[in-house]
Motif scaffolding. Structure first.
Motif, PDB file in Angstrom:
ATOM      1  N   HIS A 255     -12.773 -13.781 -73.856  1.00  0.00           N
ATOM      2  CA  HIS A 255     -14.910 -14.911 -74.132  1.00  0.00           C
ATOM      3  C   HIS A 255     -15.477 -14.564 -72.676  1.00  0.00           C
ATOM      4  O   HIS A 255     -15.510 -13.888 -71.034  1.00  0.00           O
ATOM      5  CB  HIS A 255     -14.551 -16.308 -73.728  1.00  0.00           C
ATOM      6  CG  HIS A 255     -13.706 -16.872 -74.419  1.00  0.00           C
ATOM      7  ND1 HIS A 255     -13.989 -16.881 -75.509  1.00  0.00           N
ATOM      8  CD2 HIS A 255     -12.161 -17.281 -74.320  1.00  0.00           C
ATOM      9  CE1 HIS A 255     -13.311 -18.146 -77.042  1.00  0.00           C
ATOM     10  NE2 HIS A 255     -12.370 -17.640 -75.870  1.00  0.00           N
ATOM     11  N   LYS A 256     -16.699 -13.525 -72.592  1.00  0.00           N
ATOM     12  CA  LYS A 256     -18.080 -13.303 -71.714  1.00  0.00           C
ATOM     13  C   LYS A 256     -19.251 -13.984 -71.528  1.00  0.00           C
ATOM     14  O   LYS A 256     -19.357 -13.991 -72.770  1.00  0.00           O
ATOM     15  CB  LYS A 256     -18.306 -11.933 -71.538  1.00  0.00           C
ATOM     16  CG  LYS A 256     -16.541 -10.851 -71.927  1.00  0.00           C
ATOM     17  CD  LYS A 256     -16.333 -11.230 -70.417  1.00  0.00           C
ATOM     18  CE  LYS A 256     -14.918 -10.182 -70.544  1.00  0.00           C
ATOM     19  NZ  LYS A 256     -14.811 -10.115 -68.905  1.00  0.00           N
ATOM     20  N   THR A 257     -18.959 -14.663 -70.862  1.00  0.00           N
ATOM     21  CA  THR A 257     -20.834 -15.730 -70.978  1.00  0.00           C
ATOM     22  C   THR A 257     -22.164 -14.366 -70.019  1.00  0.00           C
ATOM     23  O   THR A 257     -21.822 -13.021 -69.823  1.00  0.00           O
ATOM     24  CB  THR A 257     -20.467 -16.282 -69.813  1.00  0.00           C
ATOM     25  OG1 THR A 257     -20.455 -15.595 -68.303  1.00  0.00           O
ATOM     26  CG2 THR A 257     -19.466 -17.616 -69.855  1.00  0.00           C
ATOM     27  N   GLN A 260     -21.112 -13.264 -66.670  1.00  0.00           N
ATOM     28  CA  GLN A 260     -19.927 -11.520 -67.433  1.00  0.00           C
ATOM     29  C   GLN A 260     -20.588 -10.599 -67.671  1.00  0.00           C
ATOM     30  O   GLN A 260     -19.389  -9.903 -68.093  1.00  0.00           O
ATOM     31  CB  GLN A 260     -18.658 -12.334 -67.350  1.00  0.00           C
ATOM     32  CG  GLN A 260     -17.946 -13.933 -66.319  1.00  0.00           C
ATOM     33  CD  GLN A 260     -17.369 -15.024 -67.607  1.00  0.00           C
ATOM     34  OE1 GLN A 260     -17.717 -15.150 -69.031  1.00  0.00           O
ATOM     35  NE2 GLN A 260     -16.554 -15.320 -66.632  1.00  0.00           N
ATOM     36  N   ALA A 262     -21.707  -9.649 -70.973  1.00  0.00           N
ATOM     37  CA  ALA A 262     -21.702 -10.038 -72.487  1.00  0.00           C
ATOM     38  C   ALA A 262     -22.703  -9.544 -73.480  1.00  0.00           C
ATOM     39  O   ALA A 262     -22.078  -8.279 -74.131  1.00  0.00           O
ATOM     40  CB  ALA A 262     -21.571 -11.531 -73.079  1.00  0.00           C
ATOM     41  N   VAL A 286     -20.704 -15.775 -80.769  1.00  0.00           N
ATOM     42  CA  VAL A 286     -22.214 -16.283 -79.740  1.00  0.00           C
ATOM     43  C   VAL A 286     -22.526 -17.698 -79.838  1.00  0.00           C
ATOM     44  O   VAL A 286     -23.618 -18.199 -81.060  1.00  0.00           O
ATOM     45  CB  VAL A 286     -23.068 -15.024 -79.788  1.00  0.00           C
ATOM     46  CG1 VAL A 286     -24.052 -15.254 -78.312  1.00  0.00           C
ATOM     47  CG2 VAL A 286     -23.028 -13.687 -79.894  1.00  0.00           C
ATOM     48  N   ASN A 288     -23.416 -21.522 -77.883  1.00  0.00           N
ATOM     49  CA  ASN A 288     -23.893 -21.738 -76.247  1.00  0.00           C
ATOM     50  C   ASN A 288     -22.691 -23.181 -75.421  1.00  0.00           C
ATOM     51  O   ASN A 288     -21.415 -23.644 -76.258  1.00  0.00           O
ATOM     52  CB  ASN A 288     -24.491 -22.811 -76.448  1.00  0.00           C
ATOM     53  CG  ASN A 288     -25.734 -23.304 -77.262  1.00  0.00           C
ATOM     54  OD1 ASN A 288     -26.231 -21.754 -77.208  1.00  0.00           O
ATOM     55  ND2 ASN A 288     -27.211 -23.668 -77.186  1.00  0.00           N
ATOM     56  N   VAL A 289     -22.168 -22.874 -74.367  1.00  0.00           N
ATOM     57  CA  VAL A 289     -21.341 -23.301 -73.705  1.00  0.00           C
ATOM     58  C   VAL A 289     -21.911 -23.810 -72.524  1.00  0.00           C
ATOM     59  O   VAL A 289     -22.864 -23.760 -71.453  1.00  0.00           O
ATOM     60  CB  VAL A 289     -20.263 -21.994 -73.077  1.00  0.00           C
ATOM     61  CG1 VAL A 289     -19.390 -21.516 -74.203  1.00  0.00           C
ATOM     62  CG2 VAL A 289     -20.425 -20.489 -72.480  1.00  0.00           C
ATOM     63  N   THR A 299     -24.322 -21.899 -70.351  1.00  0.00           N
ATOM     64  CA  THR A 299     -24.777 -20.463 -70.804  1.00  0.00           C
ATOM     65  C   THR A 299     -24.895 -20.124 -71.974  1.00  0.00           C
ATOM     66  O   THR A 299     -24.609 -20.999 -72.903  1.00  0.00           O
ATOM     67  CB  THR A 299     -24.608 -19.417 -69.381  1.00  0.00           C
ATOM     68  OG1 THR A 299     -24.878 -18.491 -69.519  1.00  0.00           O
ATOM     69  CG2 THR A 299     -23.281 -19.726 -70.022  1.00  0.00           C
ATOM     70  N   GLN A 301     -22.215 -17.753 -74.523  1.00  0.00           N
ATOM     71  CA  GLN A 301     -20.665 -17.104 -73.730  1.00  0.00           C
ATOM     72  C   GLN A 301     -20.460 -15.995 -75.193  1.00  0.00           C
ATOM     73  O   GLN A 301     -20.991 -16.923 -76.674  1.00  0.00           O
ATOM     74  CB  GLN A 301     -19.602 -17.800 -74.085  1.00  0.00           C
ATOM     75  CG  GLN A 301     -18.277 -17.519 -73.779  1.00  0.00           C
ATOM     76  CD  GLN A 301     -17.416 -18.388 -74.304  1.00  0.00           C
ATOM     77  OE1 GLN A 301     -16.998 -19.419 -72.942  1.00  0.00           O
ATOM     78  NE2 GLN A 301     -16.765 -19.172 -75.041  1.00  0.00           N
ATOM     79  N   SER A 303     -17.304 -14.456 -77.850  1.00  0.00           N
ATOM     80  CA  SER A 303     -16.522 -14.363 -77.431  1.00  0.00           C
ATOM     81  C   SER A 303     -15.387 -12.927 -78.297  1.00  0.00           C
ATOM     82  O   SER A 303     -16.507 -12.915 -80.810  1.00  0.00           O
ATOM     83  CB  SER A 303     -16.164 -15.824 -78.437  1.00  0.00           C
ATOM     84  OG  SER A 303     -16.057 -16.868 -77.211  1.00  0.00           O
ATOM     85  N   TRP A 389     -30.240 -15.055 -77.412  1.00  0.00           N
ATOM     86  CA  TRP A 389     -29.620 -15.549 -77.162  1.00  0.00           C
ATOM     87  C   TRP A 389     -30.030 -16.364 -75.506  1.00  0.00           C
ATOM     88  O   TRP A 389     -29.214 -18.043 -76.065  1.00  0.00           O
ATOM     89  CB  TRP A 389     -27.917 -14.998 -75.638  1.00  0.00           C
ATOM     90  CG  TRP A 389     -27.708 -14.095 -77.337  1.00  0.00           C
ATOM     91  CD1 TRP A 389     -27.243 -13.832 -78.391  1.00  0.00           C
ATOM     92  CD2 TRP A 389     -26.821 -12.946 -76.641  1.00  0.00           C
ATOM     93  NE1 TRP A 389     -27.008 -12.763 -78.873  1.00  0.00           N
ATOM     94  CE2 TRP A 389     -26.349 -12.269 -78.000  1.00  0.00           C
ATOM     95  CE3 TRP A 389     -26.716 -12.119 -75.491  1.00  0.00           C
ATOM     96  CZ2 TRP A 389     -25.440 -10.806 -78.024  1.00  0.00           C
ATOM     97  CZ3 TRP A 389     -26.063 -11.190 -75.700  1.00  0.00           C
ATOM     98  CH2 TRP A 389     -25.249 -10.657 -76.687  1.00  0.00           C
TER      99      TRP A 389
END
Length: 529
Positions: A255-257, A260, A262, A286, A288-289, A299, A301, A303, A389
């Motif tokens: 997982h990368k936001t 981070q 992405a 892709v 929302n989290v 943000t 994320q 995956s 996004w």
């Protein structure tokens, strides 16, 4: 321009509603029952007055936003046949008394076309036609169309740990619809579509006859593999060649936001996803989290959800060579059996019993949603994906699922089957928006949002036509007129988006098997001419 496209979509929905009020006529409810009784039996026929009618209608609906729909009729009768002759009689009696038919195997049609109609109709629910017969000597199986992918996966795993089936990740999807639309899945890059492995099929035609491959002929057999079976008849069973899988496969999800990095990783993925070794599948989800009441920033994320046909050490060696930016290590990976990978991709926790695959009505796969799709044949600019996004933050639950193609798909001609999306496509995208409450305003707001996102992506995806995946049904692409009046040329508006140049051949196959266009719906293939 985007607002104009959205207005056009709204206009189509209005037309859809108005056409329900036209071309309808009174139906004598007793005539169909008397026909069934005289030619077969009414033991498996349920009217709206039957105590089991509501539960039968609702049980398999995976998109409950259609429960309170005013856009179409619910079935006058539900028939749950237990054998092929019963389907033939249902078709004949429906024709005789001016009723349409709809066929449901799993209930996953994105637009509800397997259980709703703008005309009075009979629902043929294949829930009792779920037999699976496996022949390990030649690695083939017969599966009836009412079985789910989960039931099929389970039965294969009970017989073998080294053979599998290259179908989709959702276990409650019905075999009938999935295969007839092509069938993308985790093994697509290695083995192609599930439809590429169909060896025979059984179909009940408009005259109630049961046809196998020899009797239906090669043109119709070509058409039902990727062209959608409901336009041509009722497909009751498929013969399939299984595919080998190793005793051990490796799965991971990283997982990368956005914060981070992405977007950088997704950009790199775009450049290599279709060129990875055929044994490696990496898709991106892709979503929302964050947000909510806990002070966590909302943000987006990405995956990176993967399966490798081999062990951890081999996977890490491959990733270090071709995708070092992902920084995948042994701690991220897990070695599992093929059937355990099915549970993993279906979203079940580690240690879940494989028996869960036999639950046709698992609540995990039911939600209010609207979806759209694209195929991508050139790298999308990083800035465009970033803007897409950021739009996801406007709603609570939205997804972009990006699944790689290439591999075996590059070696199969567009005309091999009715499904045309082969070489030249890097990946496909599914856009999904979900909501919690089945209210008209909530549905309108979320559907408008996903339409606007789809419009925003238009410059970056396939063109002339802008293509879509038939199994991700989308009535925004165009709908047929009622009473079977839509011509081939009119249907090309939506038909070439799903089937490209194969649409004409499909229409010619339709003309041979069902010239009167009895088997029809809002996006069925009309006879050529």
């Amino acid at each position: 321009m985007n607002s104009l496209k959205a207005s056009a979509s709204s206009l189509r929905s209005t037309v859809f509603l108005l056409m329900i009020l036209i071309f309808t006529k009174p139906i004598n409810s007793k005539d169909f029952l008397q026909c069934m009784a005289s030619k077969f039996s009414t033991a498996n026929v349920y009217t709206k007055e039957s105590t089991l009618y509501s539960s039968l209608l609702l049980k398999s609906q995976k998109n409950p936003r259609w429960l309170n729909s005013t856009l179409a009729f619910k079935p006058l009768y539900i028939v749950t046949p237990s054998q092929e002759p019963e389907i033939g009689v249902t078709v004949l009696c429906s024709r005789e008394h001016g009723l349409q038919v709809r066929v449901r195997s799993g209930g996953h049609d994105y637009e509800g076309l397997s259980y709703l109609s703008r005309a009075h109709f009979v629902l043929i629910d294949l829930v009792h036609l779920r037999e699976i017969r496996i022949n390990m000597e030649d690695q083939t199986l017969w599966v009836q169309s009412g079985a789910t992918l989960g039931e099929l996966y389970y039965n294969i795993a009970q017989r073998s740990s080294t053979y599998g089936f290259p179908a989709g990740v959702c276990p409650t999807v019905g075999v009938g619809g999935h295969i007839s639309g092509g069938g993308l899945g985790v093994l697509t890059r290695k083995y192609g579509l599930v439809a590429d492995h169909v060896m025979d099929a059984r179909l009940v035609d408009v005259n109630g006859r049961v046809l196998d491959r020899k009797l239906m002929g090669e043109e119709l057999f070509w058409a039902v593999r990727g062209g959608g079976g409901a336009s041509f008849g009722v497909i009751t069973a498929w013969k399939i060649k299984m595919v080998p899988v190793p005793l051990t496969v490796t799965v991971f999800t990283v997982h990368k936001t956005l914060e981070q990095g992405a977007n950088k990783l997704v950009d790199r993925w775009q450049q290599i996803a279709d060129k990875l070794p055929d044994d490696l599948f990496i898709r991106i989800i892709v979503q929302n989290v964050g947000g909510g009441s806990y002070g966590v920033k909302k943000t987006v994320q990405a995956s990176f959800n993967s399966m490798f046909l081999g062990n951890v050490q081999s996977l890490i060696s491959v990733m270090e060579l071709i995708f070092p930016e992902m920084e995948v290590g042994a701690k991220d990976c897990k070695e599992v059996s093929w059937i355990e990978s099915i549970l993993y991709f279906a979203g079940h926790p580690s240690g879940t019993s494989r028996e869960v695959l036999l639950d046709r009505d698992h609540q995990l796969y039911k939600s209010y949603f609207k979806a759209k799709s694209d195929f991508v044949n050139q790298i999308i600019p990083e800035t465009a994906l970033q803007q897409a996004w950021e739009r996801q933050l406007q709603v609570d639950e939205a997804y972009m699922v990006m699944e790689p193609l290439g591999g075996m798909m590059n070696h199969i001609p567009e005309t091999q089957l009715a499904f045309p999306h082969r070489g030249g496509n890097l990946y496909n995208i599914q856009y999904i928006v979900k909501w919690k409450v089945n209210e008209a305003e909530e549905a309108r707001r979320h559907i408008h949002w996903v339409r606007m996102l789809h419009a925003f992506m238009s410059p970056y995806v396939s063109k002339s036509p802008r293509t879509a995946y038939f199994n991700y049904r989308d009535l925004d692409l165009g709908i047929n007129g009622n009473n079977g009046t839509t011509s081939y040329l009119e249907a090309r508006v939506w038909g070439t988006k799903y089937f490209k140049n194969n649409f004409e051949r499909l229409a010619k196959a339709k003309r041979r098997i069902d010239p009167s266009n009895f088997f029809r719906d809002e996006q069925s293939i009309p006879p050529f001419g």
